[in-house]
Scaffold this motif. Structure first.
Motif, mmCIF file in Angstrom:
data_model
loop_
_atom_site.group_PDB
_atom_site.id
_atom_site.type_symbol
_atom_site.label_atom_id
_atom_site.label_comp_id
_atom_site.label_asym_id
_atom_site.label_seq_id
_atom_site.Cartn_x
_atom_site.Cartn_y
_atom_site.Cartn_z
ATOM 1 N N THR A 187 -19.692 25.089 -62.111
ATOM 2 C CA THR A 187 -19.519 23.886 -61.859
ATOM 3 C C THR A 187 -19.351 23.490 -60.186
ATOM 4 N N GLY A 188 -18.866 24.728 -59.688
ATOM 5 C CA GLY A 188 -18.733 24.488 -58.459
ATOM 6 C C GLY A 188 -17.380 23.860 -58.086
ATOM 7 N N GLN A 189 -16.526 23.620 -59.172
ATOM 8 C CA GLN A 189 -15.269 22.972 -59.002
ATOM 9 C C GLN A 189 -13.993 23.982 -58.895
ATOM 10 N N SER A 190 -13.055 24.036 -58.279
ATOM 11 C CA SER A 190 -11.843 25.162 -58.407
ATOM 12 C C SER A 190 -10.947 24.698 -59.307
ATOM 13 N N PHE A 191 -10.903 23.425 -59.980
ATOM 14 C CA PHE A 191 -9.712 22.885 -60.861
ATOM 15 C C PHE A 191 -8.255 23.262 -60.463
ATOM 16 N N LEU A 192 -8.124 23.640 -59.242
ATOM 17 C CA LEU A 192 -6.732 23.831 -58.909
ATOM 18 C C LEU A 192 -6.100 22.782 -58.084
#
Length: 450
Positions: free
Chosen positions: A140-145
C-alpha cells in the motif's frame, strides 16, 4: 513478564519513547530494567529451586562482558569526554543492563518445556505480525504508524517505509529495514521448528496456522528488498535443515524455492531488483561505507586496543561503521569483543548441545532452532550497527536467554531419560489430543509437568 517485554519490543514503534525521559524513555528498555531488578530481588531471597543447579556458560559470559563494558566506561569517563558523549555512554550501559535482565529472567525463570515452547510460539506470532504489517506497507505504501505519533506524552515515532529502486522497503514498527529484516531472520528457524513439532504431534487443527506464520515470514523476507534479510533467511533455513526429519527436508527446501518464485512472479521487477542488489554490491553506497569503516577501524582502535574507547562514545559524527562487530571492537576493545563473541558462542553451544544430547526430540528441535536464531543474528550484526536498533537486539538477547533455559530443560530430561536409551519423541507419550501439560505428559526430573 517476558511476554510483556516481547509485546513492548515488537508491537510499538521501536523509537517511541516517553518525552520526559528522552533516550531512557523507550518502554521496552524500561521493562528490561524492571526484569533485571526483579531477577536481582529473587537472588537475595531464600532459594526455592526445585531443579538441580545447572552450569550456565551464558550467564558467565554475560557477566564477563558486562564487567569489561563497565571497566571501559569508567576509564572513558576518567579520561574525560565531551559533554554530549556522557549521556550516550550512560545510556549504552543501561541498555546492556536491560538486555541482561531479559537474559537472566529467561534462564532462571523458564523451567519447563511448556514455558519454553510458549515463549518460542509467542516470538513467532509477534514476528509474524511484524511481517504482515511489513507486507501491508509494501503493498500500500502506507506506514500505518500515524496513530502512535498522536499518543500524549510520547515522542514521535520513526520507521515505516523506505525505497530501493522502484520498490518500497518496509520496516513495520522497526526504525530501519535492516532491523526489520533481522527480526524476521531470528524468527524463521523458530517458526520452522514449531511447525515441525505441530506436524509431528498430528494436531491437524493447528498445523495450518504455524505454516501460515512461516509463510508470512518467508514472503516478508523476499519483499524486504534487502540483501541482508535474504542472506539471513537462507542461512537460517540451511542451518535448520540437518535438524529436520529427513522426510521434510526436501519439502521445506522446495517450498521455500516455490514461495520465492511465486513472490517474484507476483511482483514484476522484484527479481531484477534483487539480482541487481547482489550484482552491484561493489558499487553500493552501504558497501562502500563499510569498506571505509574497515579501513578506519585501526585508527580508532589504536587509542585503547584492549578495553576500547568506552561503550556509547562512538557517535555518528565520527563515523558510521554499519558493522556492529567493528563498533563493539572499537568501543569495548579486543577483550570486550572476545567476551561478546563468547556470549554468543555460549548461547549457540547451549542450544545446540541440548539439541544434540536431548533425550526428547522436541527439546532437540527447539534447541537447534534457538541456536540457529542466535547464529543468524550474529552474522547479520556485521551488516549494520545493531545495538542502535531495539527490536533486533532485544530479540537476540531473548533468544540468548532461551538458549540457556533450553540447557536447563535438557539437563532435566537427561535425569529422567537415560542417555543410553534410544531418544524418544515426547509426543509418543502424550494422549492422542497432543495437549501439552496433560496428565499423561512426561514429567521433568523435579516432577513438574513438562
Amino acid at each position: 513478564m517476558l511476554t510483556v517485554y516481547l509485546v513492548l519490543l515488537v508491537a510499538l514503534p521501536s523509537n517511541l519513547a516517553l518525552s520526559a525521559l528522552g533516550a531512557y524513555g523507550r518502554p521496552q528498555f524500561l521493562w528490561g530494567i524492571v526484569l533485571f531488578l526483579w531477577w536481582g530481588f529473587t537472588r537475595v531471597q531464600s532459594p526455592s529451586v526445585d531443579l538441580d543447579p545447572v552450569r550456565q556458560p551464558v550467564r558467565v559470559a554475560l557477566a564477563v562482558f558486562f564487567v569489561i563494558v563497565l571497566i571501559g566506561f569508567a576509564v572513558a569517563l576518567l579520561r574525560g569526554q565531551p559533554a554530549d558523549q556522557v549521556s550516550p555512554a550512560i545510556s549504552s550501559v543501561l541498555r546492556l543492563l536491560s538486555w541482561s535482565g531479559v537474559v537472566l529472567v529467561a534462564i532462571d525463570g523458564i523451567r519447563s518445556m511448556n514455558e519454553l515452547l510458549a515463549m518460542v510460539q509467542r516470538i513467532v506470532i509477534t514476528c509474524s505480525s511484524l511481517a504482515a504489517l511489513g507486507i501491508a506497507q509494501f503493498l500500500t505504501g502506507q506506514s500505518f504508524l500515524e496513530p502512535f505519533d498522536a499518543l500524549p506524552g510520547f515522542s514521535e515515532s520513526a520507521g515505516g517505509v523506505d525505497t530501493r529502486g522502484m520498490f518500497l522497503r518496509s520496516s513495520a514498527t522497526a526504525t530501519h529495514p535492516l532491523e526489520y529484516g533481522t527480526a524476521l531472520s531470528i524468527a524463521v528457524p523458530l517458526a520452522l521448528a514449531v511447525a515441525m513439532l505441530r506436524v509431528s504431534h498430528r494436531q491437524e487443527s493447528q498445523r495450518l496456522r504455524w505454516w501460515l506464520f512461516l509463510g508470512l515470514l518467508a514472503a516478508a523476507s523476499f519483499l524486504a528488498v534487502s540483501r541482508s534479510t535474504l542472506i539471513g533467511f537462507v542461512v537460517a533455513i540451511v542451518l535448520m535443515i540437518p535438524a529436520l526429519p529427513k522426510r521434510f527436508r526436501v519439502v521445506v527446501v522446495a517450498g521455500g524455492v516455490l514461495l520465492g518464485g511465486a513472490v517474484m512472479v507476483a511482483t514484476p521487477g522484484l527479481y531484477g531488483t534483487i539480482v541487481g542488489m547482489f550484482a552491484g554490491v561493489g558499487a553500493d553506497t552501504s558497501t562502500l561505507s563499510r569498506q571505509v569503516g574497515l579501513e578506519m577501524a585501526p585508527v580508532f582502535l589504536s587509542a585503547s586496543p584492549l578495553i576500547g574507547v568506552g561503550a556509547g562514545t562512538l557517535l555518528p559524527r565520527y563515523l558510521i561503521f554499519d558493522n556492529q562487530w567493528l563498533g563493539i571492537l572499537i568501543e569495548t576493545g579486543l577483550l570486550g569483543t572476545l567476551a561478546f563473541a563468547a556470549l554468543l558462542l555460549a548461547a549457540i553451544w547451549s542450544g545446540a548441545s541440548a539439541g544434540r544430547g536431548g533425550a526428547l526430540e522436541d527439546t532437540r528441535l527447539i534447541g537447534r532452532a534457538l541456536a540457529v536464531s542466535v547464529a543468524t543474528a550474529a552474522l547479520l550484526l556485521a551488516f549494520f550497527d545493531g545495538f542502535s536498533f531495539p527490536i533486533a537486539t532485544g530479540l537476540l538477547f531473548v533468544a540468548i536467554g532461551l538458549c540457556g533455559a533450553t540447557r536447563s530443560i535438557a539437563s532435566a530430561d537427561a535425569q529422567q531419560f537415560p542417555t543410553s536409551a534410544q531418544p524418544r519423541r515426547r509426543w509418543d507419550r502424550w494422549p492422542r489430543s497432543g495437549l501439552v501439560g496433560s496428565e499423561d505428559a512426561p514429567q521433568s526430573a523435579s516432577g513438574a509437568v513438562r
